[in-house]
Design a protein around this motif. Structure first.
Motif, PDB file in Angstrom:
ATOM      1  N   LYS A   1       0.831  -1.201   0.000  1.00 47.68           N
ATOM      2  CA  LYS A   1       0.000   0.000   0.000  1.00 47.68           C
ATOM      3  C   LYS A   1       0.868   1.255   0.000  1.00 47.68           C
ATOM      4  O   LYS A   1       0.506   2.266  -0.606  1.00 47.68           O
ATOM      5  CB  LYS A   1      -0.938  -0.002   1.210  1.00 47.68           C
ATOM      6  N   ALA A   2       2.010   1.201   0.667  1.00 44.38           N
ATOM      7  CA  ALA A   2       2.935   2.339   0.652  1.00 44.38           C
ATOM      8  C   ALA A   2       3.482   2.549  -0.752  1.00 44.38           C
ATOM      9  O   ALA A   2       3.617   3.681  -1.231  1.00 44.38           O
ATOM     10  CB  ALA A   2       4.074   2.093   1.642  1.00 44.38           C
ATOM     11  N   LEU A   3       3.786   1.443  -1.419  1.00 44.33           N
ATOM     12  CA  LEU A   3       4.287   1.520  -2.793  1.00 44.33           C
ATOM     13  C   LEU A   3       3.235   2.125  -3.718  1.00 44.33           C
ATOM     14  O   LEU A   3       3.522   3.023  -4.523  1.00 44.33           O
ATOM     15  CB  LEU A   3       4.664   0.116  -3.277  1.00 44.33           C
ATOM     16  N   LEU A   4       2.005   1.657  -3.589  1.00 40.92           N
ATOM     17  CA  LEU A   4       0.919   2.175  -4.405  1.00 40.92           C
ATOM     18  C   LEU A   4       0.656   3.646  -4.114  1.00 40.92           C
ATOM     19  O   LEU A   4       0.308   4.422  -5.018  1.00 40.92           O
ATOM     20  CB  LEU A   4      -0.353   1.361  -4.153  1.00 40.92           C
ATOM     21  N   PHE A   5       0.823   4.037  -2.864  1.00 43.24           N
ATOM     22  CA  PHE A   5       0.606   5.443  -2.497  1.00 43.24           C
ATOM     23  C   PHE A   5       1.531   6.355  -3.289  1.00 43.24           C
ATOM     24  O   PHE A   5       1.099   7.359  -3.862  1.00 43.24           O
ATOM     25  CB  PHE A   5       0.845   5.621  -0.999  1.00 43.24           C
ATOM     26  N   PHE A   6       2.800   6.000  -3.353  1.00 43.95           N
ATOM     27  CA  PHE A   6       3.759   6.840  -4.063  1.00 43.95           C
ATOM     28  C   PHE A   6       3.489   6.836  -5.565  1.00 43.95           C
ATOM     29  O   PHE A   6       3.768   7.821  -6.251  1.00 43.95           O
ATOM     30  CB  PHE A   6       5.189   6.374  -3.775  1.00 43.95           C
ATOM     31  N   VAL A   7       2.946   5.734  -6.077  1.00 41.18           N
ATOM     32  CA  VAL A   7       2.663   5.647  -7.515  1.00 41.18           C
ATOM     33  C   VAL A   7       1.397   6.420  -7.883  1.00 41.18           C
ATOM     34  O   VAL A   7       1.334   7.055  -8.937  1.00 41.18           O
ATOM     35  CB  VAL A   7       2.529   4.174  -7.943  1.00 41.18           C
TER      36      VAL A   7
END
Length: 211
Positions: free
Chosen positions: A125-131
């Motif tokens: 979810k952190a990765l998706l947030f930045f994307v």
């Protein structure tokens, strides 16, 4: 570089996001309460370090490539949950001797720094947030490339996040430092952190791959 016309909206969104309780806040508050301000600051730095890494991944397009694969996100989620469960079990099983070693602030600071970094990096979810979040503030009205704008947006986000977490540590850490000297509290410090890691594992396991 950041488009000055978008900056007020971006800052408002970032502040709102920082005020929403999440796993990062839980980890930092628990570390500060259990071991004092120094360890809380170490956890905050770990969180900021992972944020910088995720910013670089987003700016170079690596994050977008990973998020295009649902299987990769699912694997990342389960690996992250398994890692947190292992941390919880290891911390819970710590013997009294191990507990005394963990209570040493310098060692525990390094311990929580590494775990804060890994917890965030293994969170899809952190990765998706930045994307998904940062690109909304990329502007075509300035000459900077998309990669440079993403990098600037991510750096500002991490600076503000670190400042907020440091303030949180200072406030909560005062209580933690007072509790730290009590033998009855020291006995259960590692138990509290084990419970926190278990909660984070459950949260990560149950969440959907979305923002």
């Amino acid at each position: 570089m950041i488009d000055p016309t978008l900056l007020p909206v971006y800052l408002t969104a970032v502040v709102a996001l920082l005020l929403i309780p999440g796993p990062d806040m839980l980890l930092i508050i628990s570390a500060s309460l259990s071991y004092g301000k120094r360890v809380g600051l170490a956890a905050s730095l770990g969180n900021a370090t992972s944020g910088l890494i995720l910013t670089l991944l987003a700016a170079t397009g690596v994050s977008a490539m990973i998020t295009m694969s649902p299987m990769a996100l699912t694997v990342l989620k389960y690996v992250g949950a398994a890692y947190l469960i292992k941390m919880s079990i290891d911390t819970w099983r710590a013997s009294p001797t191990d507990s005394e070693a963990l209570a040493h602030r310098q060692k525990m600071g390094r311990h929580l720094y590494k775990r804060a970094v890994m917890t965030n990096l293994l969170n899809p979810k952190a990765l998706l947030f930045f994307v998904l979040f940062l690109p909304q503030f990329i502007s075509q009205q300035i000459q900077a490339s998309s990669g440079i704008q993403l990098l600037s947006l991510g750096l500002l986000l991490n600076i503000l996040g670190l400042a907020f977490n440091v303030l949180l540590v200072v406030i909560v850490g005062r209580l933690g430092n007072a509790l730290f000297t009590r033998p009855s509290v020291q006995k259960y410090q590692h138990k509290l952190m084990a419970i926190v890691f278990a909660i984070l594992a459950i949260w990560l396991f149950l969440q959907q791959n979305g923002v």
